[in-house]
Scaffold this active site. Structure first.
Site: not given
Length: 581
Positions: A72, A318, A321, A323
């Site tokens: 602002e 990242e 599969g 996890l």
């Protein structure tokens, strides 16, 4: 200086907007510029402000980072005095007074702005409705976009406001950080060949986009399989700026003794594991500077709650599969970004991006919402939300009771007052708050330091006769935010420990004390805030800083809270409690 509104002020075909459509266009522009701060520092609430007279934008600004000049005030300064009088300010998010001085609101009020349009009310309960009530009490007309009228253009503007602050909204609604699952796969759905080889599935352009995603995240998570297979670095690789924490999840700690993630001179690494796993390996990691955190049962939900306690807003997963599936099943993944690459690798045993979810019928499949498609070089990025961005509007007080923030929440009644992030109710007590200090530099010359943290970090290297140390001090002095000052100081400390002042361990408490005393002596409203805590114990609630903070389970030394209580006693003329160095 006037600015062209571009697409933010004119409809398709050049037809001028008016009324609600004009409000929506300017709010959408505010959301767009608010996103400019992402990647400059650790993710934080993103604020943008546009000041306009009709279609004409006369000033705008965005919050670069916590502890820097508010959006602002930037917009007011750009517009200049006369152009602000009677103008309308457009905000993507209701301001949150993090510094105890209402600088965002006072900038608009003193400039003569007559109307404010807010995209979203603040999602945090101790801020929600407070700024709106304060502005209205000063005679400004305040409208909240979409609360009295809905249309397609208003819905689009509100969606922009939701997306730009999705991490904060998810954190406020669900009590865990905002999590994005990212992966790259071939056209036949493989993330590696049958042998486990995965370099490179996606194109260089797609990998650059991944670096950008990391730069917008507080932390990046991988599993043990990914670490063993790929030996990743998990850096943003954009030549500086924010670097996320690297987190490894491994139950057994069956991890290599040598790995890129063990180099903490680049970025901090946390290894999460099951309690009691490979104690000898834990000691090895600790000797390298890697932080090890044990859980009774290692699972994605508990790790995310731990990350929430550390103050993280945004997490990038990242992982493979194995996890990804339990993370999705536990409900901690909110968005998916899948890079689909025009390659076919085949292989019955080649890994896929998501492991077993227990679904036996296609009707059980999880559907993404707000799906988008973007071609990046030869690849296609498909992204969408597994859980819709929470719209907190239904639980927000009505216009008649916005002054009642939360009658059950009165921190002044607490015997223990916790503070940590600058958006906390007592955030102005933090050494990261945006309050410049006039204090001497290494030559005894009084200069302006942008925050307590700037002064503290620079003093680690003051007086060391080495060009790298002098350059570090200069960089800390000139950097734009307390977070960046801390990042530079801590990184230099890790990479060049021999350049630290030899007496730093004995001096650092006094350095912090002098800076804090100067801060609370300089700003009367901060002194009043500190004195308002009389009778309460002050605890800096950082769960990972065991020296200045209180620690996750109260095991920290809490020297920052103790120094503040000492200064409070000195202001009251009392005998200060001893600080044991």
């Amino acid at each position: 200086m006037a600015l062209s509104c571009g697409a933010g002020a004119l409809a398709m075909g050049g037809t001028p907007f008016s009324g609600h459509a004009l409000d929506a266009a300017h709010v959408q522009r505010a959301a767009g510029i608010a996103d400019k701060s992402a990647g400059c520092t650790s993710p934080h609430p993103n604020f943008g402000c546009v000041i306009a007279r009709g279609e004409r934008v006369v000033g705008e600004g965005f919050l670069y980072a916590q502890g820097t000049k508010c959006a602002e005030l930037q917009a007011v300064e750009m517009a200049g005095g006369e152009l602000c009088k009677g103008a309308t300010a457009y905000l993507n998010l209701e301001p949150g007074d993090c510094h105890g001085d209402d600088s965002a609101l006072s900038a608009l009020i003193q400039a003569g702005v007559s109307r404010v349009v807010v995209g979203l009310r603040h999602p945090l309960r101790h801020f929600r409705g407070k700024a709106i009530h304060s502005l209205r009490s000063e005679g400004l007309l305040v409208d909240v976009l979409g609360e009295d009228m809905r249309s397609k253009i208003i819905e689009d503007a509100l969606k922009s406001c939701l997306v730009v602050n999705a991490p904060l909204l998810y954190r406020a609604a669900y009590g865990i950080p905002y999590s994005v699952l990212k992966y790259a796969m071939t056209l036949d759905g493989k993330i590696a060949s049958s042998s486990g080889h995965a370099s490179w599935i996606s194109s260089k352009l797609s990998r650059q986009r991944v670096f950008e995603l990391r730069g917008r995240s507080d932390a990046v998570i991988v599993g043990g399989n990914t670490l063993r297979r790929d030996d990743p670095r998990l850096t943003a690789r954009h030549g500086g700026g924010h670097l996320p924490i690297r987190i490894v999840m491994s139950q057994s700690l069956n991890l290599p003794e040598v790995a890129n993630l063990w180099d903490v001179s680049v970025a901090h690494t946390i290894v999460t594991t099951q309690r009691g796993a490979r104690k000898s390996f834990q000691k090895l990691l600790a000797s390298k500077g890697v932080e090890v955190v044990e859980f009774d049962i290692l699972n994605p939900r508990d790790v995310m709650e731990y990350c929430y306690d550390r103050g993280y807003l945004s997490i990038l997963w990242e992982c493979g599969g194995g996890l990804a599936a339990p993370a999705i099943a536990s409900g901690v993944i909110h968005k998916v970004c899948a890079f689909v690459c025009p390659k076919i690798v085949g292989g019955l045993k080649a890994p896929t991006p998501v492991g077993e979810l227990g679904m036996v019928e296609m009707s059980q499949a999880l559907n993404l919402t707000d799906v988008s498609f973007e071609q990046i070089g030869p690849d296609m990025l498909i992204s969408g939300f597994l859980q819709p961005i929470p719209d907190l509007t239904p639980v927000i007080p009505t216009l008649g009771d916005t002054s009642s923030i939360d009658p059950t929440l009165n921190p002044y009644d607490a015997n223990i007052i916790f503070f940590y992030k600058t958006w906390d109710p007592y955030g102005a007590l933090s050494n990261f708050s945006s309050h410049p200090l006039h204090m001497p530099d290494e030559n005894g010359v009084y200069i302006t330091w942008q925050s307590v943290e700037h002064y503290y970090q620079a003093n680690k290297f003051v007086g060391v006769d080495d060009p790298i140390a002098r350059a570090c001090v200069g960089e800390i002095k000139s950097t734009g935010s307390p977070e960046e000052a801390a990042r530079i100081g801590r990184t230099s400390e890790r990479q060049h420990p021999h350049l630290m002042r030899a007496d730093w361990d004995t001096l650092k408490i006094n350095v912090m004390y002098k800076a804090l005393k100067c801060k609370f002596s300089t700003y009367p409203h901060l002194k009043s805030l500190l004195l308002s805590t009389v009778g309460s114990v002050l605890v800096e609630a950082s769960p990972h800083d065991l020296f200045w903070g209180g620690g996750r389970e109260g095991e920290g030394l809490n020297y920052l809270g103790r120094l503040l209580m000492q200064i409070r006693s000195e202001f009251l003329g009392e005998d200060p409690p001893p600080i044991n160095c």
